[in-house]
Design an enzyme around this catalytic site. Structure first.
Site, PDB file in Angstrom:
ATOM      1  N   LYS A   1      54.638 -31.205-149.097  1.00 28.58           N
ATOM      2  CA  LYS A   1      55.507 -30.805-150.209  1.00 28.58           C
ATOM      3  C   LYS A   1      54.714 -30.385-151.440  1.00 28.58           C
ATOM      4  O   LYS A   1      55.128 -29.498-152.175  1.00 28.58           O
ATOM      5  CB  LYS A   1      56.472 -31.935-150.574  1.00 28.58           C
ATOM      6  CG  LYS A   1      57.574 -32.107-149.554  1.00 28.58           C
ATOM      7  CD  LYS A   1      58.805 -32.749-150.145  1.00 28.58           C
ATOM      8  CE  LYS A   1      59.927 -32.762-149.126  1.00 28.58           C
ATOM      9  NZ  LYS A   1      61.013 -33.671-149.466  1.00 28.58           N
TER      10      LYS A   1
ATOM     11  N   LYS B   1      60.057 -27.467-138.111  1.00 26.03           N
ATOM     12  CA  LYS B   1      61.223 -28.337-138.216  1.00 26.03           C
ATOM     13  C   LYS B   1      62.385 -27.583-138.876  1.00 26.03           C
ATOM     14  O   LYS B   1      62.159 -26.821-139.807  1.00 26.03           O
ATOM     15  CB  LYS B   1      60.815 -29.540-139.082  1.00 26.03           C
ATOM     16  CG  LYS B   1      61.734 -30.716-139.025  1.00 26.03           C
ATOM     17  CD  LYS B   1      61.210 -31.839-139.904  1.00 26.03           C
ATOM     18  CE  LYS B   1      61.222 -31.457-141.374  1.00 26.03           C
ATOM     19  NZ  LYS B   1      60.949 -32.541-142.302  1.00 26.03           N
TER      20      LYS B   1
ATOM     21  N   LYS C   1      66.017 -27.944-144.898  1.00 28.17           N
ATOM     22  CA  LYS C   1      66.877 -27.470-145.986  1.00 28.17           C
ATOM     23  C   LYS C   1      66.206 -26.359-146.774  1.00 28.17           C
ATOM     24  O   LYS C   1      66.860 -25.536-147.392  1.00 28.17           O
ATOM     25  CB  LYS C   1      67.125 -28.608-146.987  1.00 28.17           C
ATOM     26  CG  LYS C   1      67.947 -29.742-146.454  1.00 28.17           C
ATOM     27  CD  LYS C   1      67.917 -30.914-147.434  1.00 28.17           C
ATOM     28  CE  LYS C   1      68.720 -32.082-146.896  1.00 28.17           C
ATOM     29  NZ  LYS C   1      68.624 -33.290-147.700  1.00 28.17           N
TER      30      LYS C   1
HETATM   31  P1  TYM Z   1      66.150 -36.235-145.834  1.00 28.39           P
HETATM   32  O1  TYM Z   1      67.189 -36.175-146.896  1.00 28.39           O
HETATM   33  O2  TYM Z   1      65.096 -35.198-145.813  1.00 28.39           O
HETATM   34  O3  TYM Z   1      66.861 -36.203-144.416  1.00 28.39           O
HETATM   35  C1  TYM Z   1      67.930 -37.074-144.107  1.00 28.39           C
HETATM   36  C2  TYM Z   1      67.805 -37.542-142.672  1.00 28.39           C
HETATM   37  O4  TYM Z   1      67.807 -36.420-141.790  1.00 28.39           O
HETATM   38  C3  TYM Z   1      66.680 -36.492-140.930  1.00 28.39           C
HETATM   39  N1  TYM Z   1      66.229 -35.127-140.620  1.00 28.39           N
HETATM   40  C4  TYM Z   1      66.066 -34.656-139.385  1.00 28.39           C
HETATM   41  N2  TYM Z   1      66.246 -35.220-138.185  1.00 28.39           N
HETATM   42  C5  TYM Z   1      66.004 -34.460-137.099  1.00 28.39           C
HETATM   43  N3  TYM Z   1      65.597 -33.158-137.168  1.00 28.39           N
HETATM   44  C6  TYM Z   1      65.396 -32.559-138.366  1.00 28.39           C
HETATM   45  N4  TYM Z   1      64.989 -31.284-138.424  1.00 28.39           N
HETATM   46  C7  TYM Z   1      65.624 -33.323-139.548  1.00 28.39           C
HETATM   47  N5  TYM Z   1      65.522 -33.046-140.862  1.00 28.39           N
HETATM   48  C8  TYM Z   1      65.892 -34.167-141.511  1.00 28.39           C
HETATM   49  C9  TYM Z   1      65.640 -37.265-141.710  1.00 28.39           C
HETATM   50  O5  TYM Z   1      64.664 -37.840-140.862  1.00 28.39           O
HETATM   51  C10 TYM Z   1      66.487 -38.306-142.414  1.00 28.39           C
HETATM   52  O6  TYM Z   1      66.731 -39.404-141.561  1.00 28.39           O
HETATM   53  N6  TYM Z   1      63.054 -39.862-147.289  1.00 28.39           N
HETATM   54  C11 TYM Z   1      64.350 -39.589-146.669  1.00 28.39           C
HETATM   55  C12 TYM Z   1      65.513 -40.194-147.430  1.00 28.39           C
HETATM   56  C13 TYM Z   1      65.397 -41.648-147.716  1.00 28.39           C
HETATM   57  C14 TYM Z   1      65.557 -42.709-146.793  1.00 28.39           C
HETATM   58  C15 TYM Z   1      65.380 -43.914-147.555  1.00 28.39           C
HETATM   59  C16 TYM Z   1      65.815 -42.756-145.431  1.00 28.39           C
HETATM   60  C17 TYM Z   1      65.141 -42.204-148.941  1.00 28.39           C
HETATM   61  N7  TYM Z   1      65.139 -43.559-148.843  1.00 28.39           N
HETATM   62  C18 TYM Z   1      65.466 -45.147-146.952  1.00 28.39           C
HETATM   63  C19 TYM Z   1      65.896 -44.028-144.839  1.00 28.39           C
HETATM   64  C20 TYM Z   1      65.721 -45.198-145.592  1.00 28.39           C
HETATM   65  C21 TYM Z   1      64.543 -38.087-146.618  1.00 28.39           C
HETATM   66  O7  TYM Z   1      63.936 -37.354-147.365  1.00 28.39           O
HETATM   67  O8  TYM Z   1      65.503 -37.696-145.778  1.00 28.39           O
END
Ligand code: TYM
Length: 344
Positions: free
Chosen positions: A115, A207, A210
């Site tokens: 990032k 991947k 967004k």
């Molecule tokens: P974020 O907002 O990027 O994504 C949310 C969830 O979606 C999953 N994900 C995917 N799974 C499969 N294939 C993909 N291409 C894909 N893109 C995203 C992510 O793995 C996630 O589960 N850091 C986290 C948010 C967070 C969090 C937490 C998660 C903050 N605190 C505590 C669990 C526990 C994030 O940026 O997810």
């Protein structure tokens, strides 16, 4: 290791363009865990601001993620749904964890490297410290299970390292306060099923994300049936028919991705899908994929729109969820302060 009551925690960032990867990798799993666990699902707005967010857009995106949770089937009465910034204990514990985690641990995080890109000096301090806030999100509730996509695995490992170091550093204090031998559980990542890493529809080595500039690379949860069909029909493939065995998907990244998506949408294994479609060409398989994708995602998109038309309803759910989350977070924070030696 001490026994902890099972509790699920997970979060999704309100940064727009919720897509099929978020759904299959995370939200879809949240829905089924509701039947077996006490769950807390969080719209992680504090994480979103590690890169600049336009205030009006942020607000809309917080409501959009909440609407997606509800439209996918999360029950905010049986479980807790809230936005992170309404529960200040997340930030409070994150600071404490900044003092537990080591710089070397954070420097190894691949998400930061990706990032921040080449211009690391110009990245926010928050982006660097992001994983300690994530550890705090989970551990302020002493959550034991964390459903996430594959990309969050390294962050979960760091959360476990933080929990372990805190338990060790303060072991005497923890014992003297009567908390068994450990205060924090080792949170377990739940990364299961055929779609833990959904890839871009335009490039099977990237991947689904967004932030991909090409909207054709992903299926958004708000896409109409026509757009979903168009994106699937345009998805990159290769010239061979589908194989009959999973092993033969090997280096065929795009084929593997579409088979994984179909499998996850139908609750099948990849081999089940190949048993049905082995030998078929992609135009045939894509017709079937369009059908299931439309059937699953169409109603979600429509329900999201309906829910989003009533922001007061969404805000009320978030407020009530935050009140309930604070009861748990507040009690744990008080115990953490005692363990550390703060006066309260
Ligand atoms: P974020 O907002 O990027 O994504 C949310 C969830 O979606 C999953 N994900 C995917 N799974 C499969 N294939 C993909 N291409 C894909 N893109 C995203 C992510 O793995 C996630 O589960 N850091 C986290 C948010 C967070 C969090 C937490 C998660 C903050 N605190 C505590 C669990 C526990 C994030 O940026 O997810």
């Amino acid at each position: 290791m001490a026994q902890f009551p099972q509790r699920v925690f997970s979060g999704v960032q309100p940064t727009g363009n919720l897509h099929l990867g978020n759904y299959l990798g995370a939200i879809h799993k949240f829905v089924s865990l509701q039947d077996t666990h006490d769950c807390i699902f969080c719209v992680v707005d504090l994480h979103a601001i590690t890169v600049f967010q336009d205030p009006a857009v942020l607000k809309a995106n917080i409501r959009e993620v909440t609407a997606a949770f509800l439209a996918c089937g999360i029950d905010p009465v049986r479980h807790i749904v809230f936005n992170q910034s309404q529960v200040p204990e997340h930030s409070e514990l994150a600071w404490i964890f900044n003092c537990v985690a080591r710089i070397g641990w954070l420097s190894r995080m691949t998400q930061f490297k990706e990032k921040a890109g080449k211009d690391k000096e110009n990245a926010s301090v928050g982006l660097y410290a992001y994983p300690t806030l994530m550890a705090a999100d989970i551990l302020i509730y002493r959550a034991t299970h964390v459903p996430v996509g594959e990309d969050q695995k390294q962050h979960l490992e760091l959360a476990r390292d933080v929990a372990q170091k805190f338990n060790k550093d303060f072991s005497a204090s923890i014992a003297s306060l009567g908390h068994n031998e450990a205060f924090f559980p080792m949170p377990e990542p739940l990364i299961q099923g055929p779609a833990t890493r959904v890839m871009s529809l335009r490039d099977g080595s990237k991947k689904m994300s967004k932030s991909d500039p090409s909207d054709n690379s992903r299926i958004n949860l708000t896409d109409t049936a026509d757009i979903i069909a168009q994106k699937i029909r345009r998805a990159k493939t290769d010239p061979e028919p589908l194989p009959s065995e999973v092993e033969c998907l090997g280096s065929r990244l795009e084929a593997d991705n579409l088979v994984s998506i179909y499998a996850a949408l139908r609750g099948f294994s990849k081999q089940d899908v190949l048993n049905e479609f082995g030998g078929a060409n992609f135009s045939q398989f894509k017709n079937a994929l369009v059908e299931v994708a439309e059937a699953k995602l169409g109603p979600i998109g429509a329900e999201m729109k309906r829910i989003q038309s009533n922001p007061a309803y969404i805000d009320d759910i978030l407020r009530k969820g935050a009140d309930r989350a604070r009861v748990i977070a507040g009690a744990n924070m008080a115990a953490i302060k005692d363990i550390i030696g703060f006066i309260r």
